[in-house]
Design a protein around this motif. Structure first.
Motif, PDB file in Angstrom:
ATOM      1  N   ASP A  48       0.904  -1.263   0.070  1.00  0.00           N
ATOM      2  CA  ASP A  48      -0.011  -0.036   0.039  1.00  0.00           C
ATOM      3  C   ASP A  48       1.201   1.296   0.035  1.00  0.00           C
ATOM      4  O   ASP A  48       1.701   1.399   0.580  1.00  0.00           O
ATOM      5  N   THR A  49       0.548   2.083  -0.724  1.00  0.00           N
ATOM      6  CA  THR A  49       1.399   3.481  -0.957  1.00  0.00           C
ATOM      7  C   THR A  49       1.637   4.236   0.299  1.00  0.00           C
ATOM      8  O   THR A  49       2.563   4.612   0.792  1.00  0.00           O
ATOM      9  N   PHE A  50       0.661   4.112   1.196  1.00  0.00           N
ATOM     10  CA  PHE A  50       0.729   5.036   2.566  1.00  0.00           C
ATOM     11  C   PHE A  50       1.835   4.189   3.576  1.00  0.00           C
ATOM     12  O   PHE A  50       2.120   4.976   4.303  1.00  0.00           O
ATOM     13  N   ASN A  51       1.922   3.048   3.157  1.00  0.00           N
ATOM     14  CA  ASN A  51       3.037   2.366   3.942  1.00  0.00           C
ATOM     15  C   ASN A  51       4.527   2.472   3.573  1.00  0.00           C
ATOM     16  O   ASN A  51       5.326   3.177   3.989  1.00  0.00           O
ATOM     17  N   ALA A  52       4.457   2.150   2.035  1.00  0.00           N
ATOM     18  CA  ALA A  52       5.652   2.174   1.234  1.00  0.00           C
ATOM     19  C   ALA A  52       6.411   3.626   1.342  1.00  0.00           C
ATOM     20  O   ALA A  52       7.715   3.611   1.415  1.00  0.00           O
ATOM     21  N   LEU A  53       5.679   4.661   0.978  1.00  0.00           N
ATOM     22  CA  LEU A  53       6.140   6.019   1.097  1.00  0.00           C
ATOM     23  C   LEU A  53       7.068   6.190   2.545  1.00  0.00           C
ATOM     24  O   LEU A  53       7.970   7.219   2.031  1.00  0.00           O
ATOM     25  N   ASP A  54       6.619   5.810   3.394  1.00  0.00           N
ATOM     26  CA  ASP A  54       7.462   6.356   4.585  1.00  0.00           C
ATOM     27  C   ASP A  54       8.948   5.860   4.738  1.00  0.00           C
ATOM     28  O   ASP A  54       9.727   6.088   5.409  1.00  0.00           O
ATOM     29  N   TYR A  55       9.175   4.657   3.905  1.00  0.00           N
ATOM     30  CA  TYR A  55      10.510   4.106   3.900  1.00  0.00           C
ATOM     31  C   TYR A  55      11.512   4.507   2.728  1.00  0.00           C
ATOM     32  O   TYR A  55      12.473   3.989   2.635  1.00  0.00           O
ATOM     33  N   LEU A  56      10.813   5.343   1.893  1.00  0.00           N
ATOM     34  CA  LEU A  56      11.772   5.735   0.837  1.00  0.00           C
ATOM     35  C   LEU A  56      12.825   6.645   1.092  1.00  0.00           C
ATOM     36  O   LEU A  56      12.522   7.600   2.057  1.00  0.00           O
ATOM     37  N   PRO A  57      14.032   7.076   0.498  1.00  0.00           N
ATOM     38  CA  PRO A  57      14.795   8.007   0.726  1.00  0.00           C
ATOM     39  C   PRO A  57      14.274   9.257   0.370  1.00  0.00           C
ATOM     40  O   PRO A  57      13.975   9.636  -0.438  1.00  0.00           O
ATOM     41  N   HIS A  58      14.573  10.159   1.431  1.00  0.00           N
ATOM     42  CA  HIS A  58      14.082  11.602   1.119  1.00  0.00           C
ATOM     43  C   HIS A  58      14.940  12.517   0.162  1.00  0.00           C
ATOM     44  O   HIS A  58      16.299  12.003  -0.143  1.00  0.00           O
ATOM     45  N   ASN A  59      14.635  13.404  -0.697  1.00  0.00           N
ATOM     46  CA  ASN A  59      15.452  14.462  -1.511  1.00  0.00           C
ATOM     47  C   ASN A  59      16.056  13.460  -2.370  1.00  0.00           C
ATOM     48  O   ASN A  59      17.125  13.684  -2.891  1.00  0.00           O
ATOM     49  N   SER A  60      15.347  12.494  -3.068  1.00  0.00           N
ATOM     50  CA  SER A  60      15.819  11.508  -3.945  1.00  0.00           C
ATOM     51  C   SER A  60      15.088  11.663  -5.355  1.00  0.00           C
ATOM     52  O   SER A  60      15.465  11.141  -6.384  1.00  0.00           O
ATOM     53  N   ILE A  61      13.873  12.223  -5.607  1.00  0.00           N
ATOM     54  CA  ILE A  61      13.029  11.985  -6.770  1.00  0.00           C
ATOM     55  C   ILE A  61      12.999  13.227  -7.373  1.00  0.00           C
ATOM     56  O   ILE A  61      12.946  14.445  -7.041  1.00  0.00           O
ATOM     57  N   ASP A  62      13.313  13.052  -8.801  1.00  0.00           N
ATOM     58  CA  ASP A  62      13.367  14.231  -9.833  1.00  0.00           C
ATOM     59  C   ASP A  62      12.134  14.343 -10.452  1.00  0.00           C
ATOM     60  O   ASP A  62      11.731  15.676 -10.813  1.00  0.00           O
ATOM     61  N   LEU A  63      11.319  13.443 -10.466  1.00  0.00           N
ATOM     62  CA  LEU A  63       9.996  13.394 -11.120  1.00  0.00           C
ATOM     63  C   LEU A  63       8.825  12.603 -10.470  1.00  0.00           C
ATOM     64  O   LEU A  63       9.080  11.392 -10.333  1.00  0.00           O
ATOM     65  N   LEU A  64       7.762  13.297 -10.142  1.00  0.00           N
ATOM     66  CA  LEU A  64       6.539  12.630  -9.522  1.00  0.00           C
ATOM     67  C   LEU A  64       5.770  12.530 -10.513  1.00  0.00           C
ATOM     68  O   LEU A  64       5.015  13.537 -10.945  1.00  0.00           O
ATOM     69  N   VAL A  65       5.159  11.346 -11.010  1.00  0.00           N
ATOM     70  CA  VAL A  65       4.090  10.904 -11.868  1.00  0.00           C
ATOM     71  C   VAL A  65       2.984  10.334 -10.912  1.00  0.00           C
ATOM     72  O   VAL A  65       3.395   9.060 -10.626  1.00  0.00           O
ATOM     73  N   VAL A  66       1.765  10.747 -11.037  1.00  0.00           N
ATOM     74  CA  VAL A  66       0.710  10.260  -9.992  1.00  0.00           C
ATOM     75  C   VAL A  66      -0.569  10.134 -10.989  1.00  0.00           C
ATOM     76  O   VAL A  66      -1.075  11.036 -11.531  1.00  0.00           O
ATOM     77  N   ASP A  67      -0.943   9.062 -10.871  1.00  0.00           N
ATOM     78  CA  ASP A  67      -2.506   8.580 -11.365  1.00  0.00           C
ATOM     79  C   ASP A  67      -3.242   7.922 -10.347  1.00  0.00           C
ATOM     80  O   ASP A  67      -3.423   6.784 -10.321  1.00  0.00           O
ATOM     81  N   PRO A  68      -3.822   8.870  -9.300  1.00  0.00           N
ATOM     82  CA  PRO A  68      -4.666   8.344  -8.238  1.00  0.00           C
ATOM     83  C   PRO A  68      -5.754   7.720  -8.730  1.00  0.00           C
ATOM     84  O   PRO A  68      -6.241   8.261  -9.894  1.00  0.00           O
ATOM     85  N   PRO A  69      -6.457   7.001  -7.822  1.00  0.00           N
ATOM     86  CA  PRO A  69      -7.918   6.566  -8.038  1.00  0.00           C
ATOM     87  C   PRO A  69      -8.695   7.916  -8.037  1.00  0.00           C
ATOM     88  O   PRO A  69      -8.525   8.669  -7.209  1.00  0.00           O
ATOM     89  N   TYR A  70      -9.421   8.294  -9.043  1.00  0.00           N
ATOM     90  CA  TYR A  70     -10.188   9.218  -9.191  1.00  0.00           C
ATOM     91  C   TYR A  70     -11.382   8.943  -8.169  1.00  0.00           C
ATOM     92  O   TYR A  70     -11.696   8.033  -7.550  1.00  0.00           O
ATOM     93  N   ASN A  71     -12.212  10.097  -7.972  1.00  0.00           N
ATOM     94  CA  ASN A  71     -13.343   9.961  -6.972  1.00  0.00           C
ATOM     95  C   ASN A  71     -14.548   9.257  -7.578  1.00  0.00           C
ATOM     96  O   ASN A  71     -15.650   9.828  -7.717  1.00  0.00           O
ATOM     97  N   LEU A  72     -14.379   7.964  -7.797  1.00  0.00           N
ATOM     98  CA  LEU A  72     -15.380   7.029  -8.372  1.00  0.00           C
ATOM     99  C   LEU A  72     -15.255   5.688  -7.661  1.00  0.00           C
ATOM    100  O   LEU A  72     -14.177   5.365  -7.413  1.00  0.00           O
ATOM    101  N   SER A  73     -16.404   5.090  -7.732  1.00  0.00           N
ATOM    102  CA  SER A  73     -16.287   4.008  -7.162  1.00  0.00           C
ATOM    103  C   SER A  73     -16.065   2.731  -8.374  1.00  0.00           C
ATOM    104  O   SER A  73     -16.507   2.755  -9.431  1.00  0.00           O
ATOM    105  N   LYS A  74     -14.922   2.269  -8.219  1.00  0.00           N
ATOM    106  CA  LYS A  74     -14.242   1.277  -9.143  1.00  0.00           C
ATOM    107  C   LYS A  74     -13.683   0.029  -8.576  1.00  0.00           C
ATOM    108  O   LYS A  74     -12.976   0.158  -7.202  1.00  0.00           O
ATOM    109  N   ASP A  75     -13.672  -1.108  -9.126  1.00  0.00           N
ATOM    110  CA  ASP A  75     -13.171  -2.209  -8.764  1.00  0.00           C
ATOM    111  C   ASP A  75     -11.978  -2.415  -9.419  1.00  0.00           C
ATOM    112  O   ASP A  75     -11.980  -2.831 -10.585  1.00  0.00           O
ATOM    113  N   TYR A  76     -10.714  -2.387  -8.925  1.00  0.00           N
ATOM    114  CA  TYR A  76      -9.343  -2.603  -9.489  1.00  0.00           C
ATOM    115  C   TYR A  76      -9.086  -4.228  -9.258  1.00  0.00           C
ATOM    116  O   TYR A  76      -8.160  -4.211  -8.471  1.00  0.00           O
ATOM    117  N   HIS A  77      -9.842  -4.891  -9.800  1.00  0.00           N
ATOM    118  CA  HIS A  77      -9.462  -6.489  -9.750  1.00  0.00           C
ATOM    119  C   HIS A  77      -9.274  -6.780  -8.423  1.00  0.00           C
ATOM    120  O   HIS A  77      -8.298  -7.321  -7.877  1.00  0.00           O
TER     121      HIS A  77
END
Length: 331
Positions: A48-77
């Motif tokens: 889960d991204t809310f867990n994993a993000l806590d363990y990544l190194p700070h000040n390391s990312i050059d580009l953040l690309v985010v395609d989050p769930p839109y505010n719609l009810s959807k079943d992602y398998h």
């Protein structure tokens, strides 16, 4: 992971249960301690991204690309996302944003995908943390009609940066090649256009309206059964514009792996986070394919081509191949 019965010409990527179990062994599962940068680079993190993000190194990312769930009810398998009140979706968005911010370099750029409803929330929140540079709108082409409203055929992508001036934007890398309708000449020579084996074209500066991207479908080898998969061409525009070879790109909602695949094809590094095992297996298989084939549909000859201009691309590629062969024989 039972496979659907598909037509012989269907090129949708699939994985068997046995294949998936092998592919998933290569994922980084649920890290519970801080990762060194070399441990995180070019990894798909199954968590889960809310867990994993806590363990990544700070000040390391050059580009953040985010395609989050839109505010719609959807079943992602099997992983369901339920539509929620605007205030609750705002809290969800703010939560992942605040976890991503410490990971970004001072020169980092951010792209966030959204539909028109979630765009109203996401754009406002991004303004609280970043410098908003632009709102991109892209034409999805697909979409269901509506009896009492306009068909939703467009989506937004917010482009923002940490710094007001210190960020990457490679204009020449994202120009679009368009057919010339009126080939004007000056002193008998083409003015701002060129003639190629495929016709007369002009390489134009990109705008914030992208009408040249096609949603992946059954005849495209990049296609998967992910319900909201973004085209490689779409992500390639963000990657080429706002990063350089060797830069590190983070996608905290990786889905079927498009950002990681595009990063690999364009000689960037990546970190992807995805909680769905099936999607991680698809992403791993796509990365394996990218080791053998770095082509991106709609992008060739160093430019982005208009939608449905494949014949022109083939003509240029053929002419390039002939020229290269002639050079080899001459030597």
């Amino acid at each position: 992971m039972q496979e659907k019965k598909r037509a012989a010409r269907n090129r949708t990527l699939t994985v068997s249960a046995d294949e998936a179990s092998i592919l998933l062994k290569r994922c980084l599962r649920e890290p519970r301690q801080n990762l060194a940068l070399h441990e995180a680079i070019d990894q798909i993190i199954l968590d889960d991204t809310f867990n994993a993000l806590d363990y990544l190194p700070h000040n390391s990312i050059d580009l953040l690309v985010v395609d989050p769930p839109y505010n719609l009810s959807k079943d992602y398998h099997g992983n369901k996302f339920d539509a929620r009140k605007s205030c609750d979706y705002e809290a969800f968005t703010r939560a992942w944003l605040e976890k991503c911010i410490p990971l970004l370099k001072p020169s980092a750029s951010i792209y966030v995908c959204c539909d028109w409803k979630s765009s109203l929330i996401i754009g406002t929140l991004l303004n609280d943390y970043f410098i908003i540079q632009n709102r991109i709108t892209w034409q999805r082409e697909k979409g269901r009609g509506a009896k009492s409203n306009w068909k939703n055929g467009l989506e937004d992508i917010w482009f923002a940066t940490v710094s007001k001036k210190d960020y990457t934007f490679n204009l020449e890398a994202v120009k679009q090649r368009r057919k010339v309708i009126a080939p004007y000449k000056q002193d008998g020579k083409p003015k701002d256009w060129k003639e190629t084996a495929g016709g007369k074209f002009r390489d134009t500066c990109p705008s914030n309206f992208w009408d040249d991207c096609t949603i992946p479908y059954w005849s495209m080898p990049e296609n998967t059964d992910h319900p909201t998969q973004k085209p490689e061409k779409l992500v390639a525009k963000m990657v080429l514009a706002s990063s350089n070879p060797g830069d590190l790109i983070l996608d905290p909602f990786l889905g079927s792996g498009t950002t990681a695949v595009v990063a690999k094809k364009l000689s960037r590094s990546f970190i992807g986070i995805e909680q769905n095992e099936l999607y991680c297996a698809w992403a791993m298989k796509r990365l394996d394919r990218a080791s053998r084939d770095i082509t991106i549909q709609g992008y060739s000859d160093g430019v982005f081509w208009e939608r449905n201009s494949l014949s022109s691309q083939k003509a240029v590629s053929k002419a390039t191949d002939i020229a290269q062969q002639s050079l080899v024989f001459a030597n």
